[in-house]
Every structure is written in structure tokens, then in C-alpha cells.
Design an enzyme around this catalytic site. Structure first.
Site, PDB file in Angstrom:
ATOM      1  N   LYS A 163       0.831  -1.211   0.000  1.00  0.00           N
ATOM      2  CA  LYS A 163       0.000   0.000   0.000  1.00  0.00           C
ATOM      3  C   LYS A 163       0.869   1.267   0.000  1.00  0.00           C
ATOM      4  O   LYS A 163       2.077   1.213   0.290  1.00  0.00           O
ATOM      5  CB  LYS A 163      -0.940  -0.043   1.199  1.00  0.00           C
ATOM      6  CG  LYS A 163      -1.955  -1.198   1.127  1.00  0.00           C
ATOM      7  CD  LYS A 163      -2.981  -1.103   2.256  1.00  0.00           C
ATOM      8  CE  LYS A 163      -3.990  -2.228   2.174  1.00  0.00           C
ATOM      9  NZ  LYS A 163      -5.058  -2.066   3.214  1.00  0.00           N
ATOM     10  N   TYR A 209     -12.315  -2.004  -4.204  1.00  0.00           N
ATOM     11  CA  TYR A 209     -12.854  -2.132  -2.853  1.00  0.00           C
ATOM     12  C   TYR A 209     -14.387  -2.090  -2.834  1.00  0.00           C
ATOM     13  O   TYR A 209     -14.975  -1.787  -1.791  1.00  0.00           O
ATOM     14  CB  TYR A 209     -12.272  -1.055  -1.941  1.00  0.00           C
ATOM     15  CG  TYR A 209     -10.858  -1.360  -1.473  1.00  0.00           C
ATOM     16  CD1 TYR A 209     -10.598  -2.431  -0.602  1.00  0.00           C
ATOM     17  CD2 TYR A 209      -9.776  -0.603  -1.888  1.00  0.00           C
ATOM     18  CE1 TYR A 209      -9.320  -2.726  -0.171  1.00  0.00           C
ATOM     19  CE2 TYR A 209      -8.474  -0.888  -1.454  1.00  0.00           C
ATOM     20  CZ  TYR A 209      -8.265  -1.953  -0.589  1.00  0.00           C
ATOM     21  OH  TYR A 209      -6.986  -2.240  -0.150  1.00  0.00           O
ATOM     22  N   PHE A 250     -15.580   3.348   6.547  1.00  0.00           N
ATOM     23  CA  PHE A 250     -14.229   3.781   6.200  1.00  0.00           C
ATOM     24  C   PHE A 250     -13.978   3.799   4.692  1.00  0.00           C
ATOM     25  O   PHE A 250     -12.858   4.077   4.256  1.00  0.00           O
ATOM     26  CB  PHE A 250     -13.192   2.890   6.902  1.00  0.00           C
ATOM     27  CG  PHE A 250     -13.334   1.411   6.615  1.00  0.00           C
ATOM     28  CD1 PHE A 250     -12.810   0.852   5.457  1.00  0.00           C
ATOM     29  CD2 PHE A 250     -13.991   0.574   7.514  1.00  0.00           C
ATOM     30  CE1 PHE A 250     -12.935  -0.500   5.185  1.00  0.00           C
ATOM     31  CE2 PHE A 250     -14.124  -0.790   7.251  1.00  0.00           C
ATOM     32  CZ  PHE A 250     -13.592  -1.325   6.074  1.00  0.00           C
ATOM     33  N   ARG A 260      -2.258 -14.457   4.886  1.00  0.00           N
ATOM     34  CA  ARG A 260      -2.865 -13.645   5.950  1.00  0.00           C
ATOM     35  C   ARG A 260      -2.124 -13.864   7.279  1.00  0.00           C
ATOM     36  O   ARG A 260      -2.016 -12.943   8.084  1.00  0.00           O
ATOM     37  CB  ARG A 260      -4.371 -13.896   6.046  1.00  0.00           C
ATOM     38  CG  ARG A 260      -5.084 -13.358   4.785  1.00  0.00           C
ATOM     39  CD  ARG A 260      -6.583 -13.274   4.930  1.00  0.00           C
ATOM     40  NE  ARG A 260      -6.987 -12.297   5.901  1.00  0.00           N
ATOM     41  CZ  ARG A 260      -7.377 -11.037   5.614  1.00  0.00           C
ATOM     42  NH1 ARG A 260      -7.389 -10.603   4.358  1.00  0.00           N
ATOM     43  NH2 ARG A 260      -7.762 -10.232   6.565  1.00  0.00           N
ATOM     44  N   THR A 305      -5.494  -6.992  10.641  1.00  0.00           N
ATOM     45  CA  THR A 305      -5.793  -5.731   9.947  1.00  0.00           C
ATOM     46  C   THR A 305      -5.232  -4.533  10.703  1.00  0.00           C
ATOM     47  O   THR A 305      -4.651  -3.627  10.118  1.00  0.00           O
ATOM     48  CB  THR A 305      -7.324  -5.584   9.780  1.00  0.00           C
ATOM     49  OG1 THR A 305      -7.831  -6.752   9.142  1.00  0.00           O
ATOM     50  CG2 THR A 305      -7.666  -4.347   8.968  1.00  0.00           C
ATOM     51  N   ARG A 360       2.605  -6.528   8.858  1.00  0.00           N
ATOM     52  CA  ARG A 360       1.912  -5.347   9.395  1.00  0.00           C
ATOM     53  C   ARG A 360       2.521  -4.918  10.730  1.00  0.00           C
ATOM     54  O   ARG A 360       2.632  -3.718  11.008  1.00  0.00           O
ATOM     55  CB  ARG A 360       0.412  -5.611   9.493  1.00  0.00           C
ATOM     56  CG  ARG A 360      -0.284  -5.520   8.131  1.00  0.00           C
ATOM     57  CD  ARG A 360      -1.680  -6.061   8.162  1.00  0.00           C
ATOM     58  NE  ARG A 360      -2.458  -5.685   6.970  1.00  0.00           N
ATOM     59  CZ  ARG A 360      -3.607  -6.264   6.633  1.00  0.00           C
ATOM     60  NH1 ARG A 360      -4.120  -7.217   7.380  1.00  0.00           N
ATOM     61  NH2 ARG A 360      -4.254  -5.875   5.540  1.00  0.00           N
ATOM     62  N   ASN A 387      -2.135   0.245   6.579  1.00  0.00           N
ATOM     63  CA  ASN A 387      -1.637  -1.002   7.169  1.00  0.00           C
ATOM     64  C   ASN A 387      -0.724  -1.817   6.248  1.00  0.00           C
ATOM     65  O   ASN A 387      -0.669  -3.041   6.326  1.00  0.00           O
ATOM     66  CB  ASN A 387      -2.793  -1.835   7.732  1.00  0.00           C
ATOM     67  CG  ASN A 387      -3.776  -2.266   6.685  1.00  0.00           C
ATOM     68  OD1 ASN A 387      -3.621  -1.945   5.512  1.00  0.00           O
ATOM     69  ND2 ASN A 387      -4.792  -3.004   7.089  1.00  0.00           N
ATOM     70  N   HIS A 396      -2.205  -5.372   1.421  1.00  0.00           N
ATOM     71  CA  HIS A 396      -3.488  -6.041   1.230  1.00  0.00           C
ATOM     72  C   HIS A 396      -3.230  -7.530   1.058  1.00  0.00           C
ATOM     73  O   HIS A 396      -2.206  -7.919   0.490  1.00  0.00           O
ATOM     74  CB  HIS A 396      -4.178  -5.507  -0.040  1.00  0.00           C
ATOM     75  CG  HIS A 396      -5.359  -6.331  -0.466  1.00  0.00           C
ATOM     76  ND1 HIS A 396      -6.592  -6.196   0.115  1.00  0.00           N
ATOM     77  CD2 HIS A 396      -5.469  -7.332  -1.387  1.00  0.00           C
ATOM     78  CE1 HIS A 396      -7.433  -7.075  -0.446  1.00  0.00           C
ATOM     79  NE2 HIS A 396      -6.769  -7.772  -1.352  1.00  0.00           N
ATOM     80  N   GLU A 446      -9.331 -10.625  -7.831  1.00  0.00           N
ATOM     81  CA  GLU A 446      -8.410  -9.506  -7.632  1.00  0.00           C
ATOM     82  C   GLU A 446      -7.208  -9.610  -8.567  1.00  0.00           C
ATOM     83  O   GLU A 446      -6.743  -8.607  -9.114  1.00  0.00           O
ATOM     84  CB  GLU A 446      -7.986  -9.456  -6.165  1.00  0.00           C
ATOM     85  CG  GLU A 446      -9.133  -9.057  -5.249  1.00  0.00           C
ATOM     86  CD  GLU A 446      -8.837  -9.211  -3.762  1.00  0.00           C
ATOM     87  OE1 GLU A 446      -9.737  -8.903  -2.962  1.00  0.00           O
ATOM     88  OE2 GLU A 446      -7.726  -9.640  -3.394  1.00  0.00           O
TER      89      GLU A 446
HETATM   90  N1  UDP Z   1      -9.840  -0.452   7.084  1.00  0.00           N
HETATM   91  C1  UDP Z   1      -9.903   0.757   7.735  1.00  0.00           C
HETATM   92  N2  UDP Z   1     -10.620   0.825   8.925  1.00  0.00           N
HETATM   93  C2  UDP Z   1     -11.237  -0.264   9.452  1.00  0.00           C
HETATM   94  C3  UDP Z   1     -11.157  -1.492   8.782  1.00  0.00           C
HETATM   95  C4  UDP Z   1     -10.451  -1.546   7.594  1.00  0.00           C
HETATM   96  O1  UDP Z   1      -9.350   1.757   7.291  1.00  0.00           O
HETATM   97  O2  UDP Z   1     -11.860  -0.134  10.519  1.00  0.00           O
HETATM   98  C5  UDP Z   1      -9.090  -0.524   5.821  1.00  0.00           C
HETATM   99  C6  UDP Z   1      -7.733  -1.206   5.992  1.00  0.00           C
HETATM  100  O3  UDP Z   1      -6.804  -0.567   5.101  1.00  0.00           O
HETATM  101  C7  UDP Z   1      -8.032  -2.619   5.551  1.00  0.00           C
HETATM  102  C8  UDP Z   1      -9.035  -2.389   4.419  1.00  0.00           C
HETATM  103  O4  UDP Z   1      -9.818  -1.300   4.880  1.00  0.00           O
HETATM  104  O5  UDP Z   1      -6.863  -3.287   5.125  1.00  0.00           O
HETATM  105  C9  UDP Z   1      -9.937  -3.554   4.110  1.00  0.00           C
HETATM  106  O6  UDP Z   1     -10.552  -3.995   5.308  1.00  0.00           O
HETATM  107  P1  UDP Z   1     -10.659  -5.543   5.661  1.00  0.00           P
HETATM  108  O7  UDP Z   1     -11.615  -5.675   6.782  1.00  0.00           O
HETATM  109  O8  UDP Z   1     -10.931  -6.311   4.403  1.00  0.00           O
HETATM  110  O9  UDP Z   1      -9.189  -5.884   6.220  1.00  0.00           O
HETATM  111  P2  UDP Z   1      -8.012  -6.775   5.597  1.00  0.00           P
HETATM  112  O10 UDP Z   1      -8.631  -7.880   4.825  1.00  0.00           O
HETATM  113  O11 UDP Z   1      -7.180  -5.843   4.734  1.00  0.00           O
HETATM  114  O12 UDP Z   1      -7.216  -7.260   6.793  1.00  0.00           O
HETATM  115 MG    MG Z   2     -10.033  -7.844   3.348  1.00  0.00          MG
END
Ligand code: UDP
Ligand code: MG
Length: 138
Positions: free
Chosen positions: A10, A50, A58, A86, A92, A103, A113, A116, A127
Site C-alpha cells: 500500500k 474495494y 471507512f 494472511r 488488519t 503489518r 496497514n 493487502h 483480484e
Molecule cells: N480499514 C480501515 N478501517 C477499518 C477497517 C479496515 O481503514 O476499521 C481498511 C484497511 O486498510 C483494511 C481495508 O480497509 O486493510 C480492508 O478492510 P478488511 O476488513 O478487508 O481488512 P483486511 O482484509 O485488509 O485485513
Molecule cells: Mg479484506
């Protein structure tokens, strides 16, 4: 059986100079690079990517952040790629991410973070094809 996941490094991690270390972590973590490109997403592209998060509070901030600078997009291959990736990247919210995860090492906040990672085989395939044609995956 080997399968794929999709990742982006990112804008925060790229801007902070972590690109090389993050790619190294992918490889040391057992992932093979199948495709990679460096690009700056448009607003339309980020909103489309997204789209599943469109209704979440968010969403607008996430899109703004993801277009704030260039990213690295990549397709990675490994056995159990989605789940193992993951694990490699951590939770996250970097505050909750296990020690040694990408992370935990490189991210500053839940929004910025660092990386992705796809959340299912189906989404990984979608994707990957959002960014790469079959001729660009090796
Ligand atoms: N995100 C955020 N605030 C939140 C949750 C998610 O800004 O409370 C952002 C963060 O960059 C995250 C992305 O949205 O990586 C996608 O969210 P997801 O729940 O899919 O998390 P991920 O799969 O990336 O762990
Ligand atoms: Mg996700």
C-alpha cells in the site's frame, strides 16, 4: 495443491521505503512471484477494487488513502496461499498483529496497514484478474 493470493504493497509502505523488505518477506515466507507491477491507482479503480466495502464507514477514507501514492500489485503462489499469506501479514490493525508479521513490522495504523491480502480463493482470482491478464502471470 498450490494456489494463488493477491497482494498490494500500500502507499504508506511504498512511501516509507519498505517495498524491498516487504517483497523479501513474501519470498522468505515461501511465496513465488507470479506477477508484479508498480502503479498509481485512479479513484475509479480503487472504488471498483474495494467495491465490497462500499457500504462500510471507512470506504471513502480507504479509497483516498489507496490513491495517495503508488502501490505494488502482485500475485503470489504457494500451497494454502490465501490463509498462509494472511498469517504472514498479520491482523488488519497492526496494534493486534503478531510480532514478526509484515503489518507489525511496517504498518502504523489500521487504515495505513502496509499490505493487502485476499480473503478467499474466489476473491484472490478476481483480484488477480482485476490487475493482470493471463499473459502477465508466470
Ligand atoms: N480499514 C480501515 N478501517 C477499518 C477497517 C479496515 O481503514 O476499521 C481498511 C484497511 O486498510 C483494511 C481495508 O480497509 O486493510 C480492508 O478492510 P478488511 O476488513 O478487508 O481488512 P483486511 O482484509 O485488509 O485485513
Ligand atoms: Mg479484506
Amino acid at each position: 495443491m498450490s494456489n494463488i493470493t493477491f497482494t498490494m504493497i500500500k502507499p504508506d509502505a511504498v512511501a516509507n521505503g519498505h517495498t524491498g523488505n516487504v517483497i523479501n518477506d513474501f519470498i522468505v515466507g515461501g511465496f513465488k512471484l507470479k506477477a508484479m507491477k508498480y502503479l498509481h491507482l485512479s479513484k475509479e479503480q480503487a472504488e471498483a477494487f474495494y467495491g465490497i466495502h462500499r457500504e462500510r464507514p471507512f470506504f471513502n477514507d480507504l479509497v483516498s488513502f489507496m490513491i495517495s501514492g503508488p502501490i505494488v500489485a502482485a500475485v503470489l503462489e504457494k500451497e494454502n496461499a490465501v490463509a498462509d499469506f494472511r498469517t504472514l501479514i498479520g491482523a488488519t490493525n497492526p496494534a493486534d498483529a503478531a510480532e514478526g508479521t509484515i503489518r507489525a513490522k511496517y504498518a502504523k495504523s489500521i487504515d495505513a496497514n502496509a499490505v493487502h491480502g485476499s480473503d478467499s480463493n474466489e476473491n484472490a482470482a478476481g483480484e488477480a484478474s482485476f490487475f493482470f491478464s493471463s499473459f502477465e502471470m508466470y
